[in-house]
Motif scaffolding. Structure first.
Motif, mmCIF file in Angstrom:
data_model
loop_
_atom_site.group_PDB
_atom_site.id
_atom_site.type_symbol
_atom_site.label_atom_id
_atom_site.label_comp_id
_atom_site.label_asym_id
_atom_site.label_seq_id
_atom_site.Cartn_x
_atom_site.Cartn_y
_atom_site.Cartn_z
ATOM 1 N N TYR A 254 -15.926 25.116 -37.026
ATOM 2 C CA TYR A 254 -17.286 26.699 -37.799
ATOM 3 C C TYR A 254 -17.908 26.443 -38.163
ATOM 4 C CZ TYR A 254 -11.951 28.078 -37.830
ATOM 5 O OH TYR A 254 -10.731 28.646 -37.364
ATOM 6 N N THR A 255 -18.702 26.665 -37.691
ATOM 7 C CA THR A 255 -20.321 25.965 -38.353
ATOM 8 C C THR A 255 -21.318 26.471 -39.514
ATOM 9 O OG1 THR A 255 -21.839 28.127 -36.596
ATOM 10 C CG2 THR A 255 -21.406 25.725 -35.745
ATOM 11 N N TYR A 256 -22.166 26.421 -40.668
ATOM 12 C CA TYR A 256 -22.427 26.363 -41.783
ATOM 13 C C TYR A 256 -23.843 26.486 -41.735
ATOM 14 C CZ TYR A 256 -17.202 26.627 -42.397
ATOM 15 O OH TYR A 256 -16.045 26.896 -43.113
ATOM 16 N N ALA A 257 -24.081 27.621 -42.225
ATOM 17 C CA ALA A 257 -26.027 27.524 -42.356
ATOM 18 C C ALA A 257 -26.664 26.737 -43.502
ATOM 19 C CB ALA A 257 -26.517 28.085 -41.899
ATOM 20 N N LEU A 258 -26.915 26.013 -44.215
ATOM 21 C CA LEU A 258 -27.605 25.908 -45.711
ATOM 22 C C LEU A 258 -28.852 26.168 -45.813
ATOM 23 C CD1 LEU A 258 -27.124 24.250 -48.352
ATOM 24 C CD2 LEU A 258 -27.228 22.606 -47.901
ATOM 25 N N GLN A 259 -29.265 27.056 -46.495
ATOM 26 C CA GLN A 259 -30.869 27.191 -47.236
ATOM 27 C C GLN A 259 -31.511 27.127 -48.290
ATOM 28 O OE1 GLN A 259 -32.664 29.269 -44.801
ATOM 29 N NE2 GLN A 259 -29.815 29.866 -43.713
ATOM 30 N N GLY A 260 -31.875 25.842 -47.752
ATOM 31 C CA GLY A 260 -32.323 24.413 -48.345
ATOM 32 C C GLY A 260 -32.303 23.468 -48.255
ATOM 33 N N ARG A 261 -33.533 22.437 -49.279
ATOM 34 C CA ARG A 261 -32.941 20.823 -48.908
ATOM 35 C C ARG A 261 -32.247 20.338 -50.400
ATOM 36 N NH1 ARG A 261 -33.747 19.543 -44.033
ATOM 37 N NH2 ARG A 261 -35.306 19.658 -43.436
ATOM 38 N N PHE A 262 -31.334 20.768 -49.786
ATOM 39 C CA PHE A 262 -30.127 20.336 -51.268
ATOM 40 C C PHE A 262 -29.938 19.149 -51.365
ATOM 41 C CE2 PHE A 262 -30.434 24.893 -51.456
ATOM 42 C CZ PHE A 262 -30.400 25.234 -52.637
ATOM 43 N N PRO A 263 -29.923 18.057 -52.222
ATOM 44 C CA PRO A 263 -29.340 16.603 -51.677
ATOM 45 C C PRO A 263 -27.786 16.739 -52.233
ATOM 46 C CG PRO A 263 -29.833 17.724 -54.892
ATOM 47 C CD PRO A 263 -30.299 18.189 -53.730
ATOM 48 N N ILE A 264 -26.782 16.900 -50.654
ATOM 49 C CA ILE A 264 -26.099 17.376 -51.254
ATOM 50 C C ILE A 264 -24.444 15.729 -51.331
ATOM 51 C CG2 ILE A 264 -23.623 17.979 -49.536
ATOM 52 C CD1 ILE A 264 -25.755 20.155 -50.704
ATOM 53 N N GLN A 265 -24.127 15.885 -52.344
ATOM 54 C CA GLN A 265 -23.018 14.457 -52.408
ATOM 55 C C GLN A 265 -21.140 14.621 -52.464
ATOM 56 O OE1 GLN A 265 -25.560 13.136 -56.171
ATOM 57 N NE2 GLN A 265 -25.254 11.692 -54.851
ATOM 58 N N ARG A 266 -21.161 15.568 -52.120
ATOM 59 C CA ARG A 266 -19.867 16.492 -52.300
ATOM 60 C C ARG A 266 -19.411 17.689 -51.851
ATOM 61 N NH1 ARG A 266 -17.461 16.086 -58.684
ATOM 62 N NH2 ARG A 266 -17.042 13.911 -58.888
ATOM 63 N N LEU A 267 -18.451 17.302 -51.314
ATOM 64 C CA LEU A 267 -17.917 18.289 -50.093
ATOM 65 C C LEU A 267 -16.560 19.009 -50.795
ATOM 66 C CD1 LEU A 267 -18.237 16.481 -46.669
ATOM 67 C CD2 LEU A 267 -19.947 18.212 -47.944
ATOM 68 N N ASP A 268 -16.571 20.486 -50.290
ATOM 69 C CA ASP A 268 -15.130 20.633 -50.768
ATOM 70 C C ASP A 268 -14.822 21.958 -50.023
ATOM 71 O OD1 ASP A 268 -13.386 21.360 -51.911
ATOM 72 O OD2 ASP A 268 -13.941 22.700 -53.764
ATOM 73 N N VAL A 269 -13.595 22.622 -49.752
ATOM 74 C CA VAL A 269 -13.231 23.483 -48.431
ATOM 75 C C VAL A 269 -11.853 24.666 -49.670
ATOM 76 C CG1 VAL A 269 -13.651 22.536 -46.669
ATOM 77 C CG2 VAL A 269 -11.343 22.974 -47.386
ATOM 78 N N VAL A 270 -12.876 25.686 -49.746
ATOM 79 C CA VAL A 270 -11.850 26.594 -50.051
ATOM 80 C C VAL A 270 -10.885 27.043 -49.055
ATOM 81 C CG1 VAL A 270 -11.418 29.430 -51.221
ATOM 82 C CG2 VAL A 270 -13.114 27.252 -51.725
ATOM 83 N N MET A 271 -9.808 27.158 -48.425
ATOM 84 C CA MET A 271 -8.343 27.489 -48.021
ATOM 85 C C MET A 271 -7.413 28.168 -48.738
ATOM 86 S SD MET A 271 -8.213 24.236 -45.185
ATOM 87 C CE MET A 271 -6.841 23.544 -46.673
ATOM 88 N N PRO A 272 -6.933 29.601 -47.689
ATOM 89 C CA PRO A 272 -5.543 30.002 -47.574
ATOM 90 C C PRO A 272 -5.159 28.833 -48.779
ATOM 91 C CG PRO A 272 -6.096 30.200 -45.452
ATOM 92 C CD PRO A 272 -6.394 29.579 -45.879
ATOM 93 N N ALA A 273 -3.532 30.220 -49.306
ATOM 94 C CA ALA A 273 -2.353 29.345 -49.707
ATOM 95 C C ALA A 273 -1.677 28.720 -49.489
ATOM 96 C CB ALA A 273 -1.963 30.430 -51.048
#
Length: 461
Positions: A254-273
């Motif tokens: 799965y691919t995702y597009a981030l609109q901006g130069r954010f300084p990312i330091q954490r990742l999280d995913v929201v999945m079905p229960a």
């Protein structure tokens, strides 16, 4: 004609746009005469920025002139007030420390790595003729926080001038030399005292040892104290929530597009229960071409990240966010399920960051504007860090410039600012060639005229 060409060549070039930033924000100052100000960056600034290092985020005055400013892409943790703690220490023979530099064979630790005992330890030091011991220190949970180590002698009036080698380790096997020669001095003369028993230390290693450089002479040690600086995290976590591209799938990721130069330091995913998936995470960006020079390659960030979601008795529980190994400013992201993990649908990807800030000086005329978004900015910033460090040393580690806040954003040059300007034609070089050609033609014409004037006239018949 040559004078006319020179005049044209010296005309100012008008191809460069006078306004080269896409967006602007008014800055409201909390104090009118503070001199230095600090404004937090919001999501709209990261969305407008073009460069990874935010070099195109600047502050300008009312006349559009840039003022001295420096941008911090992500929030910088600050050091809290120093606290003094009694350290756990052990004395052991020099021979034990020199046995292949491996103290793990003589030190007993619990499951958390805490030193609980030392075999063949030295009960005390200071006996006549006894060899000076090695002092072993376990910083425990305070590893990385130590700023200074203080030695407390049992005999406060003893006269001494001793040398030690300070070393550090994470596993009690391999040791790094942090300071090859530490001097501990304690002198008394006619009621006056000279004492130097503090060692400056900045290391992330858990275990320290002080190895004597002399055979004997050290009095008994009463204790070791450490000055600790706790880290105060600046800024709350902000999140960008991304939906997977419609064309992506579980097989290719799965691919995702981030609109901006954010300084990312954490990742999280929201999945079905009631789901659990092991993910590999990738990122890439168009400004980092791949091996073929065109399409950028995916960079592996982590493999085998176990994310899960469980609903139990009406209560939703989820796995903790993943900490990245550094700040990531890529725009494209990819989640690939590990073999054996089959997600029922594309998860929502959440990218966390702590907003950075811009510090600027009140130069020129107010009001001031924050501007951002330009493909034509050089990597230059004002050298404000030495001044800020000096002010913090003078006013306390928690000193900060006065607060400035961003107003509503407005378009400035728009999308045109993101187009790199074409390199201007080198008119001076063209002019030199024109002058050279004209000069050569003039010389040739003069020579031809001279030859004609020297030809003998034909005699009349």
């Amino acid at each position: 004609m040559i004078k006319r060409l020179l005049w044209l060549a010296l005309l100012p070039l008008s191809a460069q746009a006078a306004d080269d930033f896409a967006t602007q924000w008014p800055l409201q100052l909390s104090q009118p005469d503070a001199g230095a100000y600090r404004a937090s960056l919001d999501a709209s600034v990261y969305n407008a920025a073009h460069w990874r290092d935010l070099r195109d985020v600047r502050v300008v005055d009312a006349d559009g002139k840039p003022v001295a400013s420096v941008v911090y892409a992500a929030a910088t943790p600050l050091s809290g007030p120093l606290r003094t703690v009694e350290l756990q220490w052990f004395a052991l023979p020099v021979t034990a420390a020199n046995a292949d530099d491996d103290l793990s064979v003589v030190v007993q630790r619990d499951t958390s790595g805490k030193v609980v005992s030392v075999r063949n330890s030295v009960a005390s030091a200071g006996a006549v003729g006894a060899a000076d011991p090695v002092w072993l220190v376990d910083l425990g949970d305070d590893a990385g926080k130590l700023r200074a180590l203080s030695v407390d002698w049992a005999d406060a009036g003893a006269t001494l001038d001793l040398g030690y080698r300070l070393e550090g380790s994470d596993d009690l096997r391999g040791w790094q030399v942090l300071d090859p020669q530490v001097r501990l001095v304690q002198l008394n003369n006619q009621g006056r005292e000279l004492r130097s028993n503090t060692i400056k230390v900045e290391t992330g290693l858990r275990y320290l040892r002080l190895v004597p450089l002399q055979r004997s002479g050290a009095p008994a040690l009463r204790g070791l104290r450490g000055e600790m600086a706790d880290v105060v995290v600046a800024g709350d976590w902000q999140w960008q929530e991304l939906k997977a591209d419609a064309a992506s799938n579980v097989k290719d990721g799965y691919t995702y597009a981030l609109q901006g130069r954010f300084p990312i330091q954490r990742l999280d995913v929201v999945m079905p229960a009631n789901s659990a998936v092991s993910w590999s995470v990738f990122s890439r960006d168009a400004d980092r071409p791949g091996a073929d020079g065109s399409t950028p390659d995916w960079q592996l960030l982590t493999r085998g990240w176990n994310a899960w979601s469980l609903s139990e008795a009406g209560k939703q529980q989820r796995s903790a966010p993943l900490e990245t190994s550094g700040i990531i400013t890529d725009r494209q992201w990819r989640l690939l399920a590990e073999p054996g993990s089959v997600p029922s649908e594309a998860p929502l990807l959440r990218l966390g960051y702590r907003p950075g800030s811009v510090v600027f000086l009140a130069q020129g005329r107010a009001p001031y504007l924050l501007v951002a978004g330009s493909a034509n900015m050089a990597d230059t910033q004002a050298a404000l860090d030495p001044m800020l460090d000096a002010l913090r040393a003078r006013n306390g580690a928690h000193w900060q410039p006065a607060v400035a806040t961003l107003g509503a954003s407005a378009a400035r040059a728009g999308d045109a600012a993101y187009q790199p300007t074409k390199a201007p034609r080198d008119w001076k070089n063209v002019l030199l060639w024109v002058i050279l050609v004209l000069g050569a033609a003039a010389v040739a014409g003069f020579a031809f005229s001279l030859l004609r004037s020297q030809r003998p006239d034909k005699k009349e018949t």
